[in-house]
Structure formats: C-alpha cells, structure tokens
Design an enzyme around this catalytic site. Structure first.
Site, PDB file in Angstrom:
ATOM      1  N   HIS A   1      44.045  36.222  28.720  1.00 53.84           N
ATOM      2  CA  HIS A   1      43.581  34.889  29.097  1.00 53.84           C
ATOM      3  C   HIS A   1      43.680  33.926  27.924  1.00 53.84           C
ATOM      4  CE1 HIS A   1      40.913  36.911  32.346  1.00 53.84           C
ATOM      5  NE2 HIS A   1      41.859  36.230  32.976  1.00 53.84           N
TER       6      HIS A   1
ATOM      7  N   ARG B   1      40.181  41.141  42.644  1.00 52.77           N
ATOM      8  CA  ARG B   1      39.023  40.373  42.165  1.00 52.77           C
ATOM      9  C   ARG B   1      38.633  39.227  43.102  1.00 52.77           C
ATOM     10  NH1 ARG B   1      38.252  39.203  36.160  1.00 52.77           N
ATOM     11  NH2 ARG B   1      36.173  39.182  37.094  1.00 52.77           N
TER      12      ARG B   1
ATOM     13  N   ASP C   1      35.474  34.588  35.391  1.00 51.00           N
ATOM     14  CA  ASP C   1      36.765  34.378  36.053  1.00 51.00           C
ATOM     15  C   ASP C   1      36.639  33.802  37.452  1.00 51.00           C
ATOM     16  OD1 ASP C   1      38.410  35.291  33.940  1.00 51.00           O
ATOM     17  OD2 ASP C   1      37.921  37.361  34.456  1.00 51.00           O
TER      18      ASP C   1
ATOM     19  N   ARG D   1      47.593  35.406  35.327  1.00 51.25           N
ATOM     20  CA  ARG D   1      46.450  35.222  36.226  1.00 51.25           C
ATOM     21  C   ARG D   1      46.235  33.773  36.669  1.00 51.25           C
ATOM     22  NH1 ARG D   1      42.785  39.635  35.665  1.00 51.25           N
ATOM     23  NH2 ARG D   1      43.996  41.458  35.019  1.00 51.25           N
TER      24      ARG D   1
ATOM     25  N   CYS E   1      33.404  36.294  28.934  1.00 51.56           N
ATOM     26  CA  CYS E   1      33.699  36.837  30.260  1.00 51.56           C
ATOM     27  C   CYS E   1      32.442  37.105  31.087  1.00 51.56           C
ATOM     28  CB  CYS E   1      34.461  38.151  30.156  1.00 51.56           C
ATOM     29  SG  CYS E   1      35.953  38.096  29.163  1.00 51.56           S
TER      30      CYS E   1
END
Length: 252
Positions: free
Chosen positions: A159, A84, A65, A129, A246
C-alpha cells in the site's frame, strides 16, 4: 478523537499476502499485540470503539482498508482483494452514526491503506489494490469539500502507506525505494533508515505519533525532530502485512 478497531480473526492465518511469504502466525500473540495497540490509543486520549471478531474474515482486523473518514463524510471502499469486500458492511454500520456515507463502486477498487490525507490533499497509491477509477470516484465525492485528490505511482509494496505517511501537515516519513520523494515536493521529507524499509508507517494521534517498535533507527530520526513518539510491538500482525495505520479508523 475516536478510533474504530476490530478484534483479530480466528482465521487470520489465512490472510491475504501480496509481497511477503507466509509465516507461522501466533494467534494469541497477535491478539495480545492488538490489545496493547488499543491500550496505547486509549493512553493517548482516544475513545476506542472495538468491533467484535469476524471469525470468517481473515484480514478483518485491518479496518483501515474498508473506509476513509474525513471531517465531512466517510467513504466506504471497494477493497482490491475479493475476500475482503464482505468487511465493509459492518464498518459502514459503525460509521453511519458519525458521518454521511459515500461508496466506491465497481469497476473501481480501493484499499484505505493506499490513501494518505494531509490537510486537503488526498494521495492515492495506484497499487494492485487501488486503481484510477477509484481516484476519479474519490474526486467526485470529495471535491465539494475542497479536497484535491492525486493518483500516485508507487513501487513494490502493498500500500501507499507502507511507503509513506505524514508526521504532521508539513512533513512526511518516506521510503525512497518504494515511492518517489519528488511526488511530495513541498513537504519536508524524513527517509527511513536503509535497514528498516517497512519503517515509513506511522499513525498521527493529535500531536502524538504511534509507531512500530521494530524500527529503532528511524524512530530515533523522528524523535530527534521533536516528535512525541509512542511505540507498540506489531511483529505478529506484520506477518499478515499489517502495520500501525492498518488497525484503526481514526476520526474527530
């Protein structure tokens, strides 16, 4: 091929959750699964660059990410979850020896998990996001290298790559309940098994595929097409809304 990964955080039980209920998380088991993931990459010929744990950053194992790595440039993201955003500085430092860096800036938000690259096409899921400002900034960063950036509507999943990933440059693995197959017109579409909605997430490692072990029916469909599929158990990491893409940043 190289992969940047990061050790599981001691704070992982405080991870961000958007579409899942919080479950008890076995940290030792999560670390064992992550190490098996690293070993699976190594067995496929990948040089794994494992960054140390960031104990205060619960989601930091999910390095995907924080950056997008192309042959010509790396783009450091501006994650959608505020918690994050501190993850990106150390990823930028790790990537700097390998690529020129570009940055996504506010008001844009972007998670790498929302970005699927197939050849010169870059698809960005418009999710909680990632937003259209990020699409426009990506266009600016990538158009000099011939990439085409497309913003895509998507369904109720975290996602874009929860809903669709590439099996190769001609075909995609897709959950039709979470992303419209018509958005990938021109590609051969392999749908996930109805009982395995989270089975659309796969990592391409050269001519091989790395895939979660929890989706045997979808795996059988992929293998039947002639793909070389290697499975890893991601069940504990999945409790933090994680999957195989991920946990690494792959690049040549």
């Amino acid at each position: 091929m190289k992969a940047i990964t990061r050790a599981v955080s001691s704070a992982m039980h405080h991870c961000e959750l958007t579409h899942m209920d919080r479950q008890a998380l076995d940290l030792d088991r999560a670390r064992q699964q992550h190490e098996a993931y690293n070993q699976a990459l190594r067995k496929l010929g990948v040089e794994v660059i494992e960054l140390p744990e960031q104990a205060e950053l619960a989601d930091s194992v999910f390095v995907e990410d924080t950056a997008l790595v192309f042959d010509e440039v790396a783009v450091i993201t501006h994650p959608g979850a505020v918690s994050r955003r501190p993850e990106t500085a150390s990823i930028a430092e790790a990537l700097e020896p390998y690529r020129p860096l570009r940055h996504i800036e506010p008001p844009a938000i972007l998670d790498g998990g929302d970005v699927l690259t197939i050849g010169k096409n870059v698809y960005v899921g418009l999710s909680s996001r990632s937003n259209r400002d990020a699409v426009e900034q990506l266009k600016t960063h990538l158009q000099p290298f011939g990439y085409r950036v497309h913003g895509l509507a998507m369904g109720q999943c975290l996602h874009l790559k929860t809903a669709v990933t590439a099996l190769d440059d001609q075909s995609v693995l897709l959950n039709p309940d979470w992303v419209d197959p018509a958005l990938f017109e021109g590609y051969a579409i392999v749908e996930t098994h109805p009982d395995e909605p989270f089975g659309a997430n796969v990592v391409r490692v050269g001519r091989h595929l790395l895939y979660g072990a929890a989706y045997p029916n979808t795996q059988a469909s992929i293998a039947a097409l002639g793909h070389d599929v290697h499975t890893v158990d991601m069940s504990e990491l999945a409790k933090a809304e994680g999957a195989v893409t991920c946990c690494s940043l792959l690049f040549n």
